[in-house]
Design an enzyme around this catalytic site. Structure first.
Site, PDB file in Angstrom:
ATOM      1  N   ASP A  51     -24.262 -40.754  18.647  1.00  0.00           N
ATOM      2  CA  ASP A  51     -23.512 -39.834  17.772  1.00  0.00           C
ATOM      3  C   ASP A  51     -24.133 -39.819  16.381  1.00  0.00           C
ATOM      4  O   ASP A  51     -24.269 -38.765  15.757  1.00  0.00           O
ATOM      5  CB  ASP A  51     -22.043 -40.268  17.647  1.00  0.00           C
ATOM      6  CG  ASP A  51     -21.214 -39.887  18.860  1.00  0.00           C
ATOM      7  OD1 ASP A  51     -21.597 -38.945  19.576  1.00  0.00           O
ATOM      8  OD2 ASP A  51     -20.172 -40.535  19.095  1.00  0.00           O
TER       9      ASP A  51
ATOM     10  N   LYS B 204     -15.174 -46.564  24.164  1.00  0.00           N
ATOM     11  CA  LYS B 204     -16.390 -46.670  23.342  1.00  0.00           C
ATOM     12  C   LYS B 204     -16.526 -48.028  22.640  1.00  0.00           C
ATOM     13  O   LYS B 204     -17.640 -48.520  22.466  1.00  0.00           O
ATOM     14  CB  LYS B 204     -16.424 -45.543  22.306  1.00  0.00           C
ATOM     15  CG  LYS B 204     -16.840 -44.199  22.876  1.00  0.00           C
ATOM     16  CD  LYS B 204     -16.695 -43.111  21.829  1.00  0.00           C
ATOM     17  CE  LYS B 204     -17.946 -42.308  21.684  1.00  0.00           C
ATOM     18  NZ  LYS B 204     -17.808 -41.181  20.747  1.00  0.00           N
TER      19      LYS B 204
HETATM   20  P1  NAP Z   1     -10.256 -40.381  16.726  1.00  0.00           P
HETATM   21  O1  NAP Z   1     -10.957 -41.691  16.750  1.00  0.00           O
HETATM   22  O2  NAP Z   1      -8.971 -40.236  17.445  1.00  0.00           O
HETATM   23  O3  NAP Z   1     -10.019 -40.010  15.158  1.00  0.00           O
HETATM   24  C1  NAP Z   1      -9.354 -38.837  14.774  1.00  0.00           C
HETATM   25  C2  NAP Z   1      -9.064 -38.850  13.278  1.00  0.00           C
HETATM   26  O4  NAP Z   1      -8.370 -37.628  12.991  1.00  0.00           O
HETATM   27  C3  NAP Z   1      -8.153 -39.975  12.809  1.00  0.00           C
HETATM   28  O5  NAP Z   1      -8.427 -40.272  11.469  1.00  0.00           O
HETATM   29  C4  NAP Z   1      -6.773 -39.334  12.932  1.00  0.00           C
HETATM   30  O6  NAP Z   1      -5.796 -39.861  12.057  1.00  0.00           O
HETATM   31  C5  NAP Z   1      -7.075 -37.928  12.480  1.00  0.00           C
HETATM   32  N1  NAP Z   1      -6.086 -37.000  13.038  1.00  0.00           N
HETATM   33  C6  NAP Z   1      -5.812 -36.778  14.339  1.00  0.00           C
HETATM   34  N2  NAP Z   1      -4.827 -35.856  14.447  1.00  0.00           N
HETATM   35  C7  NAP Z   1      -4.488 -35.520  13.180  1.00  0.00           C
HETATM   36  C8  NAP Z   1      -3.520 -34.625  12.628  1.00  0.00           C
HETATM   37  N3  NAP Z   1      -2.717 -33.889  13.404  1.00  0.00           N
HETATM   38  N4  NAP Z   1      -3.408 -34.536  11.283  1.00  0.00           N
HETATM   39  C9  NAP Z   1      -4.209 -35.288  10.488  1.00  0.00           C
HETATM   40  N5  NAP Z   1      -5.151 -36.155  10.945  1.00  0.00           N
HETATM   41  C10 NAP Z   1      -5.277 -36.257  12.280  1.00  0.00           C
HETATM   42  O7  NAP Z   1     -11.178 -39.217  17.283  1.00  0.00           O
HETATM   43  P2  NAP Z   1     -12.786 -39.114  17.162  1.00  0.00           P
HETATM   44  O8  NAP Z   1     -13.423 -39.731  18.343  1.00  0.00           O
HETATM   45  O9  NAP Z   1     -13.167 -39.567  15.806  1.00  0.00           O
HETATM   46  O10 NAP Z   1     -13.014 -37.529  17.326  1.00  0.00           O
HETATM   47  C11 NAP Z   1     -12.523 -36.636  16.349  1.00  0.00           C
HETATM   48  C12 NAP Z   1     -13.055 -35.213  16.585  1.00  0.00           C
HETATM   49  O11 NAP Z   1     -14.454 -35.193  16.492  1.00  0.00           O
HETATM   50  C13 NAP Z   1     -12.702 -34.593  17.937  1.00  0.00           C
HETATM   51  O12 NAP Z   1     -12.352 -33.261  17.712  1.00  0.00           O
HETATM   52  C14 NAP Z   1     -13.999 -34.686  18.711  1.00  0.00           C
HETATM   53  O13 NAP Z   1     -14.116 -33.644  19.675  1.00  0.00           O
HETATM   54  C15 NAP Z   1     -15.006 -34.481  17.598  1.00  0.00           C
HETATM   55  N6  NAP Z   1     -16.313 -35.083  17.901  1.00  0.00           N
HETATM   56  C16 NAP Z   1     -17.385 -34.242  17.953  1.00  0.00           C
HETATM   57  C17 NAP Z   1     -18.633 -34.756  18.221  1.00  0.00           C
HETATM   58  C18 NAP Z   1     -19.833 -33.848  18.290  1.00  0.00           C
HETATM   59  O14 NAP Z   1     -20.864 -34.266  18.812  1.00  0.00           O
HETATM   60  N7  NAP Z   1     -19.770 -32.639  17.776  1.00  0.00           N
HETATM   61  C19 NAP Z   1     -18.811 -36.145  18.447  1.00  0.00           C
HETATM   62  C20 NAP Z   1     -17.682 -36.983  18.372  1.00  0.00           C
HETATM   63  C21 NAP Z   1     -16.430 -36.425  18.096  1.00  0.00           C
HETATM   64  P3  NAP Z   1      -4.827 -41.092  12.494  1.00  0.00           P
HETATM   65  O15 NAP Z   1      -5.724 -42.293  12.577  1.00  0.00           O
HETATM   66  O16 NAP Z   1      -3.833 -41.128  11.393  1.00  0.00           O
HETATM   67  O17 NAP Z   1      -4.248 -40.708  13.826  1.00  0.00           O
END
Ligand code: NAP
Length: 285
Positions: free
Chosen positions: A107, A71
Site C-alpha cells: 500500500d 492485515k
Molecule cells: P480503517 O482501518 O477502518 O480506517 C478508517 C478510518 O476512517 C478510521 O479513522 C475511521 O474512524 C474513519 N471513519 C470510518 N467511518 C467514518 C465515518 N462515518 N465518519 C468519520 N470517520 C470515519 O479502514 P482502512 O483500511 O484505513 O481503509 C479506509 C479507506 O481507504 C477505504 O475506503 C478503503 O477502500 C480505502 N483504501 C484504498 C486503497 C487504495 O489502494 N486506493 C488502499 C487501502 C484502503 P474511527 O477509527 O473513529 O472508526
C-alpha cells in the site's frame, strides 16, 4: 515470460466476495501468458488464520494478498516481515519462497508511486491526512519516509489521531487533531496536499464526504481521495469545482497491485490490462 506451470495465489480476508483482486490478477496473469496461475478468494475467520497461513505452505501457494481484518494479525504467523510492513504494522502481501513466508506492505508503495506519477513532490510539503485507520498508517509512513515537512492527522476521534501521530514522532513532525477543531482549520490553510483515508463517500454512500472546508486550502493544493469506487467522490468533485487539482484512488490500488505482482513473479504486469479489469468490476466508473 509465460509458463504452463501451475501456481496458486489468493486473497485472505473476511469478507472477500467484494474484492477486485481475483479479477485484476487473473486478467494480468492471462495477459502475461500464465494461464495456469490460479487466483482464489480465501475467506478466513479470525480464529482460523493460523491454519490458513499454514495452508498456504501445505497447498504450495506462491503468494497471497491480505485484507481486512487480517492485515495486522497475520504478522505473527509469518517467517519474516519486511521493514516497511513492520513500521506500518500491517501486511497486505505474502510471498512463499520454498516454505518461507515473508510479509510486505505494498500500500505504501502504491501511494508513493501514485503521487510520483501525479508529479507531486512530497519532500518539504505540508500534508493533511483525514482518518486515522490502517490506510492512514501506511500513508503516514510514506509521507515520513519521503520527508514531508509536516503531517497533520484530522479525524472524528482525536485520541486515535493523536495515538497514530505519537507512533510516528521519531520519523517526522506529525500531529493529530479533532477535524472540527480551530487548530485543524488553521492547518488546512497551509496544506499542500489533503488525503482522505476514511470510507466517507465510498459506494454506495456516494453523497458523504469528510466534514472539511476545502476552500481553506491554498491555491494549487492537491486533494487526494484513496477511495476508488467511485473514482470521483463527492470530496473530489467539490475540490474540482473549487479549482483544485485532484487525484483518485485507482492509481494507488493498481500500483500496489503491480508491486505485489512483481513480488510474486519477478515480472511487471500490464497495468492497462489490470486497469481495464478493475474498471469493468466497479459499480460506478
Ligand atoms: P480503517 O482501518 O477502518 O480506517 C478508517 C478510518 O476512517 C478510521 O479513522 C475511521 O474512524 C474513519 N471513519 C470510518 N467511518 C467514518 C465515518 N462515518 N465518519 C468519520 N470517520 C470515519 O479502514 P482502512 O483500511 O484505513 O481503509 C479506509 C479507506 O481507504 C477505504 O475506503 C478503503 O477502500 C480505502 N483504501 C484504498 C486503497 C487504495 O489502494 N486506493 C488502499 C487501502 C484502503 P474511527 O477509527 O473513529 O472508526
Amino acid at each position: 515470460m509465460g509458463s504452463s506451470e501451475i501456481k496458486n495465489f489468493g486473497i485472505l480476508g473476511n469478507p472477500v466476495g467484494h474484492s477486485m483482486s481475483p479479477r485484476i490478477y487473473r486478467a494480468a496473469f492471462d495477459a502475461a501468458g500464465f494461464p495456469n496461475y490460479n487466483y482464489i478468494p480465501l475467506p478466513v475467520h479470525a480464529g482460523k488464520l493460523y491454519f490458513a497461513v499454514e495452508g498456504l505452505k501445505g497447498l504450495n501457494f506462491r503468494g497471497a494478498n491480505v485484507t481486512i481484518p487480517h492485515k495486522s494479525t497475520i504478522m505473527k504467523f509469518l517467517d519474516a516481515v519486511d521493514a516497511d510492513a513492520m513500521i506500518i504494522g500491517a501486511v497486505n502481501t505474502v510471498v512463499n519462497d520454498g516454505g518461507i513466508l515473508t510479509g510486505y506492505n505494498t500500500d505504501v508503495y502504491g501511494f508513493l508511486a501514485a503521487l510520483h506519477e501525479a508529479n507531486f513532490l512530497i519532500e518539504d510539503s505540508n500534508a493533511v491526512i483525514l482518518g486515522a485507520g490502517g490506510a492512514a498508517r501506511a500513508i503516514l509512513w510514506g509521507l515520513c519516509k519521503r520527508r514531508a515537512e509536516s503531517v497533520i492527522i484530522g479525524a472524528r476521534n482525536e485520541q486515535k489521531a493523536d495515538a497514530l501521530a505519537k507512533d510516528f514522532l521519531n520519523y517526522g513532525h506529525v500531529e493529530g487533531f479533532d477535524w472540527y477543531s480551530y487548530d485543524f482549520h488553521e492547518m488546512m490553510k497551509t496544506a499542500d496536499i489533503v488525503i482522505n483515508t476514511t470510507p466517507l463517500g465510498m459506494y454506495p454512500e456516494v453523497d458523504d464526504m469528510p466534514p472539511v472546508d476545502l476552500s481553506l486550502l491554498p491555491e494549487g493544493a492537491l486533494v487526494y481521495d484513496i477511495i476508488y469506487n467511485p473514482a470521483e467522490t463527492k470530496l473530489l468533485r467539490t475540490a474540482r469545482e473549487l479549482g483544485y487539482p485532484t487525484l483518485d484512488g485507482l492509481s494507488m490500488l493498481l500500483l500496489q497491485g503491480r508491486e505485489s505482482y512483481r513480488l510474486y513473479t519477478d515480472e511487471l504486469p500490464d497495468l492497462e490490462v489490470m486497469k481495464a479489469a478493475l474498471e469493468s468490476g466497479l459499480h460506478i466508473k
